[in-house]
Design a protein around this motif. Sequence first.
Motif, short mmCIF file in Angstrom:
data_model
loop_
_atom_site.label_atom_id
_atom_site.label_comp_id
_atom_site.label_asym_id
_atom_site.label_seq_id
_atom_site.Cartn_x
_atom_site.Cartn_y
_atom_site.Cartn_z
N ARG A 52 0.78 -1.37 -0.06
CA ARG A 52 0.25 0.42 -0.10
C ARG A 52 1.18 1.08 0.11
NH1 ARG A 52 -2.76 3.39 3.64
NH2 ARG A 52 -4.60 4.07 3.22
N GLY A 53 0.75 2.12 -0.72
CA GLY A 53 1.16 3.69 -0.94
C GLY A 53 2.35 3.28 -2.11
N ASP A 54 2.44 2.11 -2.43
CA ASP A 54 3.80 2.08 -3.53
C ASP A 54 3.47 2.47 -5.31
OD1 ASP A 54 5.81 0.62 -2.08
OD2 ASP A 54 5.27 -1.17 -2.90
N ARG A 55 3.99 3.86 -5.99
CA ARG A 55 3.56 4.53 -7.46
C ARG A 55 4.10 2.69 -8.11
NH1 ARG A 55 1.25 8.60 -7.42
NH2 ARG A 55 2.02 9.12 -9.45
N VAL A 56 2.97 2.97 -9.30
CA VAL A 56 3.18 2.02 -9.85
C VAL A 56 2.35 2.68 -11.11
CG1 VAL A 56 2.35 0.12 -8.32
CG2 VAL A 56 0.67 0.69 -9.05
N VAL A 57 2.69 1.56 -12.69
CA VAL A 57 2.74 1.93 -13.53
C VAL A 57 0.66 0.83 -13.69
CG1 VAL A 57 2.15 2.98 -16.27
CG2 VAL A 57 4.15 3.54 -14.41
N CYS A 58 0.33 1.53 -14.40
CA CYS A 58 -1.58 0.66 -15.11
C CYS A 58 -1.90 0.56 -16.18
CB CYS A 58 -2.43 0.52 -14.10
SG CYS A 58 -2.07 0.01 -11.84
N ASN A 59 -2.06 -0.99 -16.42
CA ASN A 59 -2.34 -1.20 -18.01
C ASN A 59 -4.33 -1.02 -18.06
OD1 ASN A 59 -3.93 -2.06 -20.57
ND2 ASN A 59 -1.81 -3.61 -20.88
N ILE A 60 -4.73 0.05 -18.16
CA ILE A 60 -5.93 0.13 -18.05
C ILE A 60 -6.76 0.16 -19.92
CG2 ILE A 60 -5.62 1.65 -16.40
CD1 ILE A 60 -6.02 4.26 -18.65
N ALA A 107 -1.17 3.73 -17.28
CA ALA A 107 -1.86 5.47 -16.44
C ALA A 107 -1.04 5.12 -14.94
CB ALA A 107 -2.73 5.59 -16.26
N SER A 108 0.19 6.22 -14.14
CA SER A 108 0.49 5.70 -13.28
C SER A 108 -0.71 6.49 -12.08
CB SER A 108 1.70 7.00 -13.17
OG SER A 108 1.25 8.43 -13.22
N GLY A 109 -0.19 5.01 -11.21
CA GLY A 109 -1.42 5.95 -9.65
C GLY A 109 -0.83 5.50 -8.16
N SER A 110 -1.09 4.85 -7.41
CA SER A 110 -0.76 4.57 -6.63
C SER A 110 -1.25 3.31 -5.72
CB SER A 110 -1.10 5.49 -5.15
OG SER A 110 -2.12 6.11 -4.55
N ILE A 111 -0.97 2.20 -4.98
CA ILE A 111 -0.94 1.27 -4.54
C ILE A 111 -2.53 1.66 -2.85
CG2 ILE A 111 -1.33 -1.03 -3.32
CD1 ILE A 111 -0.31 -1.53 -5.95
N PRO A 121 -5.12 -8.47 -6.63
CA PRO A 121 -4.01 -8.55 -5.56
C PRO A 121 -3.81 -7.01 -5.63
CG PRO A 121 -3.32 -8.91 -7.70
CD PRO A 121 -4.34 -9.42 -7.84
N TYR A 122 -3.85 -5.82 -6.06
CA TYR A 122 -4.62 -4.47 -6.01
C TYR A 122 -5.57 -3.91 -6.35
CZ TYR A 122 1.05 -5.90 -6.34
OH TYR A 122 2.29 -7.06 -5.89
N VAL A 123 -5.31 -2.59 -5.19
CA VAL A 123 -6.56 -1.72 -5.78
C VAL A 123 -5.82 -0.67 -6.03
CG1 VAL A 123 -8.68 -0.18 -5.17
CG2 VAL A 123 -8.15 -2.64 -4.92
N VAL A 124 -5.66 -0.07 -7.53
CA VAL A 124 -5.58 1.06 -7.70
C VAL A 124 -5.91 2.70 -8.02
CG1 VAL A 124 -3.20 1.81 -9.44
CG2 VAL A 124 -3.16 -0.20 -8.50
N LYS A 125 -5.37 3.47 -7.07
CA LYS A 125 -6.52 4.52 -8.17
C LYS A 125 -4.96 5.20 -8.74
CE LYS A 125 -8.14 8.96 -6.44
NZ LYS A 125 -8.45 9.74 -4.60
N ILE A 126 -5.78 5.74 -9.54
CA ILE A 126 -4.76 6.31 -11.08
C ILE A 126 -5.20 8.23 -11.07
CG2 ILE A 126 -4.99 6.75 -13.64
CD1 ILE A 126 -4.20 4.12 -13.03
N ASP A 127 -4.14 8.36 -11.36
CA ASP A 127 -3.47 9.82 -10.94
C ASP A 127 -4.53 10.50 -11.53
OD1 ASP A 127 -1.81 8.73 -9.27
OD2 ASP A 127 -0.39 9.34 -11.06
N PRO A 128 -4.76 12.26 -10.88
CA PRO A 128 -5.59 13.27 -11.48
C PRO A 128 -4.90 13.13 -13.74
CG PRO A 128 -5.33 13.31 -10.01
CD PRO A 128 -4.49 13.16 -10.17
N PRO A 129 -5.91 13.74 -13.73
CA PRO A 129 -6.88 13.83 -14.41
C PRO A 129 -8.04 12.46 -14.39
CG PRO A 129 -5.84 14.57 -16.71
CD PRO A 129 -6.08 13.84 -15.61
#
Length: 315
Positions: free
Chosen positions: A115-123, A130-134, A152-160
């Motif tokens: 939790r809190g790690d920065r990742v890039v996810c296939n959307i 898109a980049s976001g955080s766990i 394994p993860y729920v990620v919040k994608i960065d704005p916008p």
Amino acid sequence: MSSQPMTEEERAAFQAAALARLRNPPERVVPDRLFVEAAVELRIQEYDVLQRLTQQDYNELMDEVVAGTVGRMTDERRAELHAGDLELIQQRVGVGVDACIARYEQAQQPLRFVRGDRVVCNIGGDCPWASGSIQATHEEDPADPTGQTVLPYVVKIDPPEGRLISVPTDEVYVCRAEVCFGQREDGLEWTSYCLPPPAAKPAAKPRRFAAGDRVACAVEDPSDAYSVWAAGTVVAVDVTLDEATLYGEHVSGGGAAHTLPYRVQLDSGAAVLAHRDEHWLVRDLALQAEGQRQGTGGARCLARMERRGGAGGGG
């Protein structure tokens, strides 16, 4: 085609048969539920010898298989189990126990990120990453009504974009670490996936490093599944990139250029771009040695580093 109307004799016979059925309804067959429950329980014990099922999963599997078997027997007007029922019970119990055990084992596997790690996810879509955080790990999949699937993860994608997404599997083709890209030929493309929209005003916060400073950069490891700290030298600060050189409409800013904090020449020979001036991307080499950043078995070297005493330099 319309049918011929009944004759008086046929109508009388039909009414007599209906009255007889009402006066003498067929005997209702009630399946022996206790016997069915015993059969299902026996099969679960055979499949789950080590008794790894939780009480909740055990109860839910019992209810599901018993209800299905009793329903089948009721539909076929049978009170006793047949060989076909026992085969179906065995099949359903086997599938259910295997699914539960697989879910337990998946939850016990160490994940690459926390939790809190920065990742890039296939959307998917026109801009597929898109980049976001766990935000959470080992979460039940809301799209699975059985509760058997664990994300394994729920990620919040960065704005916008700014939305929560479910990451279905802990694989590099779905989710990877956000690092300083440039070691591979597609480094600029990956950098563009992680860029925020151009700021209306330049940041007032001074850069932590200057040209010539020795730093440790977060970069991909050879597998791309994990990340390492690599030594290098800052060769340019506030690097301006034309948006025409970047990939994807998500970085469009009405003709504005994008300013990246640093370009770093790694000791390995590759040049990487630091798209954010953050401690989790770039650190003072005096404080962060080269080596593993995120590795197999949960190995991590991401704790924030702080300079103790002295002046100048960064964190």
